[in-house]
Motif scaffolding. Structure first.
Motif, PDB file in Angstrom:
ATOM      1  N   VAL A 125     -16.246  17.476  28.410  1.00 40.26           N
ATOM      2  CA  VAL A 125     -16.183  15.883  28.199  1.00 40.26           C
ATOM      3  C   VAL A 125     -14.868  15.510  28.182  1.00 40.26           C
ATOM      4  O   VAL A 125     -14.034  15.968  27.352  1.00 40.26           O
ATOM      5  N   LYS A 126     -14.583  14.603  28.840  1.00 36.57           N
ATOM      6  CA  LYS A 126     -13.047  13.969  28.948  1.00 36.57           C
ATOM      7  C   LYS A 126     -13.161  12.579  27.950  1.00 36.57           C
ATOM      8  O   LYS A 126     -12.256  12.683  27.309  1.00 36.57           O
TER       9      LYS A 126
ATOM     10  N   ALA B 132     -18.966  14.866  22.089  1.00 35.63           N
ATOM     11  CA  ALA B 132     -18.700  16.099  22.018  1.00 35.63           C
ATOM     12  C   ALA B 132     -17.751  16.697  22.784  1.00 35.63           C
ATOM     13  O   ALA B 132     -17.075  15.902  23.840  1.00 35.63           O
ATOM     14  N   GLN B 133     -17.308  17.784  22.723  1.00 33.87           N
ATOM     15  CA  GLN B 133     -16.346  18.498  23.717  1.00 33.87           C
ATOM     16  C   GLN B 133     -17.095  18.884  25.122  1.00 33.87           C
ATOM     17  O   GLN B 133     -16.517  19.015  26.252  1.00 33.87           O
ATOM     18  N   TYR B 134     -18.320  19.200  24.904  1.00 33.62           N
ATOM     19  CA  TYR B 134     -19.008  20.071  26.018  1.00 33.62           C
ATOM     20  C   TYR B 134     -20.391  19.419  25.893  1.00 33.62           C
ATOM     21  O   TYR B 134     -21.105  19.214  24.564  1.00 33.62           O
ATOM     22  N   VAL B 135     -21.144  19.174  26.953  1.00 37.58           N
ATOM     23  CA  VAL B 135     -22.624  18.791  27.123  1.00 37.58           C
ATOM     24  C   VAL B 135     -23.214  19.356  28.142  1.00 37.58           C
ATOM     25  O   VAL B 135     -22.567  19.860  29.311  1.00 37.58           O
TER      26      VAL B 135
ATOM     27  N   ILE C 244      -9.328   3.520  22.171  1.00 34.20           N
ATOM     28  CA  ILE C 244      -9.588   4.835  22.360  1.00 34.20           C
ATOM     29  C   ILE C 244      -9.264   5.334  21.035  1.00 34.20           C
ATOM     30  O   ILE C 244      -8.046   5.617  20.748  1.00 34.20           O
ATOM     31  N   VAL C 245     -10.068   6.176  20.437  1.00 33.66           N
ATOM     32  CA  VAL C 245      -9.775   7.010  19.380  1.00 33.66           C
ATOM     33  C   VAL C 245     -10.295   8.344  19.574  1.00 33.66           C
ATOM     34  O   VAL C 245     -10.844   8.934  20.364  1.00 33.66           O
ATOM     35  N   SER C 246      -9.666   9.167  18.550  1.00 29.25           N
ATOM     36  CA  SER C 246      -9.980  10.598  18.448  1.00 29.25           C
ATOM     37  C   SER C 246     -11.648  10.848  18.082  1.00 29.25           C
ATOM     38  O   SER C 246     -12.155   9.943  17.266  1.00 29.25           O
ATOM     39  N   LEU C 247     -12.233  11.686  18.564  1.00 24.95           N
ATOM     40  CA  LEU C 247     -13.770  12.016  18.082  1.00 24.95           C
ATOM     41  C   LEU C 247     -13.559  12.213  16.534  1.00 24.95           C
ATOM     42  O   LEU C 247     -14.853  12.005  16.165  1.00 24.95           O
TER      43      LEU C 247
ATOM     44  N   PHE D 261     -14.371   7.631  22.615  1.00 27.50           N
ATOM     45  CA  PHE D 261     -13.602   8.670  22.167  1.00 27.50           C
ATOM     46  C   PHE D 261     -13.209   9.563  22.930  1.00 27.50           C
ATOM     47  O   PHE D 261     -13.656  10.105  23.946  1.00 27.50           O
ATOM     48  N   ASP D 262     -11.902  10.239  22.492  1.00 29.90           N
ATOM     49  CA  ASP D 262     -11.536  11.309  23.357  1.00 29.90           C
ATOM     50  C   ASP D 262     -11.353  12.775  22.459  1.00 29.90           C
ATOM     51  O   ASP D 262     -10.997  12.944  21.572  1.00 29.90           O
ATOM     52  N   PRO D 263     -12.435  13.483  23.034  1.00 29.21           N
ATOM     53  CA  PRO D 263     -12.773  14.898  21.875  1.00 29.21           C
ATOM     54  C   PRO D 263     -11.556  15.634  21.954  1.00 29.21           C
ATOM     55  O   PRO D 263     -11.796  16.763  21.302  1.00 29.21           O
TER      56      PRO D 263
END
Lengths: 430, 430
Positions: free
Chosen positions: A43-44, A141-144, A403-406, A426-428
């Motif tokens: 996820v970007k 999430a970082q991956y999906v 745009i914020v951190s996850l 969110f930027d994970p």
């Protein structure tokens, strides 16, 4: 497979814990391929959506711990065994999708090859599920894991697999020129806005205004019926009045889509955009100014519709909220023989109208979830065309607030629920 | 004015007395011209309609004594001062209508020249009213006053004032060749059936099946969007499945209109016609046999729809009853992304569905009264085309059960309400 990806590792994910108001950023396993049609997407960017709040508040009818989020874009990092070989009779992506491709996902998965998908009703694919629900882990999430990815995803790296009316050279430019935050609008809010506008413009009750011919002659090719007793339309008769109830990002996208379509087709219109929140009305005004159409556009707290139509009401009302007060207001605003298009997510309270009211006003109602995958072609073309709005976060008309951190997911859900912040991404990896 | 007509005389009329179940044939004054746009019609035939029963039973929300009936044909015997002179900018009938003309009236009056009428939404003309209600005396009488008659009536004596796709020579034949009982079908049941079918066929959710292209490409001219990722429709995908809930005369007319349109346009279809009454199902079968189309048609008690669509359901459901059990059944039968077209007259009980059900199935609903005056052109053409059904009382497929004297009105209402007799016509001169 991508050399720098290992599905045996760990990742960060924003998770919803029952019963309500409990979001935690946790470390969980990276998802694995479970089926030959699956792919794993790194996820970007992922976004927070108004409809995430149903589950957040505990009113979504679910009670199972899961990863949140149904709006995301990213890059393919692993593919199932279906990919990379001939897939005759299947959508092209089942053979062409590969590791490294940049993709956007609609907010629900769909196989792309059943009866429902073939007809374009992708949001109700029997194999499909809503990302960020107990049925399917979400994209915050970082991956999906994306099931039936050859039907679900839109491959931004290969314009030959797009459906689009854009010329080839514009497509090529779009491959590299569009910002990620802009592309993220395709996951839900832009196609849902286009869906609302498309349903209204193509509804049979709107046809007289669109065609300039009375019901039911509006459905015949010109000239097949001799219009013996009819009187010509006045200029006012030819104006399509549309009210938009709810000016969140989807409502604004619906207005942009409407304005673009009606201006392109040279149909005179009057759009009345309604919201109780001043900040949303202000955003709508900025978007109107950016679009710089010359036709009538009104932003109001509510109920200006009857004033500017001599009491007739709106031919179409787009209800982009999803509750009974929005439905009731829509009924008040719609004209006799008008249509209410509802793309809001509705719950279980008793319906606020009775049959006699609907009969007496000859009202039509269209409910339901946007088939976002099917709506990608017009939504994508609109995204390319209106980069002055969607292109850059910080532009006055842009729909993204921050745009914020996850890592900030819990606080972001809280503030979003309270209306303290707008559309949040969110930027994970931040 | 007609030489043998005097408006100072007396006439017979079937009158409803509050609160319920009380019809009396009484002698009352012949109506007089009250406004320059009025005409007085000598009634040749008047019919009893299922929707008359709402008032009959006391559930129509009215409490004032009035003459019953909203379906009638007759002859103009007196005209107001508007007629017989130039009427520039008004519908042609305001100048051309004259004493001696044979006319059919829609079940509501309408001016024909306001914004609402110009758009073809004649059933909701602000000047209009329902015949046979406290707002306007009805046609189950020897004479009836028709307000705004130049907008309301269809002049069967002058084909130059019709809207029709028929060739001139067919129109001329129609002027003399159609039976009165056949023409009476135009007052309500035939246009209402055509209205139901027209709404379904032109609904955006039905467009993929009609065009053979998926949502939303079905709204573009062929070829403007490159369909990169789509899979071709199967033969089954191209079949339009329509369920009709309620096989009274309007339901049968809806089926006839659907079959005619779909066969003419070469669209494969499957029609499932549903009613709990065996006599109505038998009538539907006879009509099907008369139409002799080669496509799939099913008459059933209920719920055959899912069996013959592999569980998918009907793309469109025509609800021709007007109560909650019909609406609930329609919801069960309709597919995800389907449309329920309701032309039944609904009352005040709580709506039987909630927003979540409508959202989860992406259902559309179209409610309301047929704009019968606007629907005359296609209804009239269908009447001419299907004289094998509508032409002669006593033909196996004909929808009229009996023609009786107006003196039998009280007993006829009773028997019709109990389901002991079908469509009944009154001859007020018998």
């Amino acid at each position: 497979m991508s050399s720098n990806f290992s599905s045996s590792g760990q990742q960060k994910a924003a998770r919803w814990h029952p019963p309500s108001y409990d979001i935690r950023v946790e470390t969980i396993p990276i998802p694995e391929i479970q089926h030959p049609d699956d792919v794993i997407v790194k996820v970007k960017l992922a976004a927070l959506c108004g409809s995430d709040l149903h589950i957040y508040r505990g009113t979504g009818g679910v009670d199972k711990l899961h990863t949140c989020g149904h709006e995301f874009i990213g890059e393919v990092v692993a593919v199932g065994s279906s990919y990379g070989k001939e897939a005759a009779g299947r959508p092209a992506l089942y053979s062409k999708l590969k590791v490294g491709d940049k993709v956007v996902s609609p907010f629900t998965s769909n196989c792309g090859e059943c009866h429902v998908c073939r007809l374009g009703y992708t949001a109700r694919c029997p194999k499909g599920a809503l990302f960020g629900s107990p049925a399917l882990e979400g994209g915050q999430a970082q991956y999906v894991r994306v099931p039936t990815a050859g039907g679900t995803l839109y491959n931004l790296s290969d314009s030959s697999t797009w459906s689009s009316a854009l010329p080839k050279e514009v497509k090529e430019q779009a491959l590299t020129g569009l910002s990620d935050s802009s592309l993220l609008m395709l996951a839900d809010i832009l196609p849902t806005g286009v869906f609302a506008a498309t349903q209204a413009i193509n509804h049979p009750k709107v046809a007289p205004v669109i065609t300039g011919r009375p019901w039911p002659l509006c459905f015949n090719e010109a000239g097949t019926i001799d219009t013996g007793n009819e009187v010509s339309f006045t200029d006012e008769d030819k104006i399509l009045t549309v009210a938009i109830v709810g000016l969140g990002p989807v409502g604004v996208c619906a207005a942009i889509s409407l304005l673009d379509t009606l201006a392109t087709r040279n149909i005179p219109f009057r759009i009345v955009a309604i919201d109780p929140l001043e900040s949303r009305r202000e955003k709508m005004k900025v978007v109107y100014d950016t679009l710089s159409t010359s036709l009538e556009r009104v932003v109001a707290r509510k109920e200006k519709v009857k004033d500017c139509t001599s009491g007739v009401g709106a031919t179409a009302v787009l209800e982009v909220v999803g509750n009974n007060s929005a439905l009731t207001l829509s009924y008040e605003l719609v004209r006799a023989f008008g249509v209410i298009v509802s793309v809001g997510v509705h719950g279980d309270p008793p319906f606020p109208l009775v049959g006699r009211q609907l009969y007496n006003k000859n009202v039509s109602l269209d409910f339901g979830r946007c088939p976002a995958r099917a709506m990608f072609p017009p939504a994508f073309d609109l995204l390319v065309k209106r980069q002055d709005i969607f292109g850059t976060v910080g532009q006055p008309a842009n729909l993204i607030d921050r745009i914020v951190s996850l890592d900030d997911a819990a606080e972001s859900y809280r503030a979003f629920d309270k209306g303290e912040v707008g559309k949040t991404i969110f930027d994970p990896w931040m």
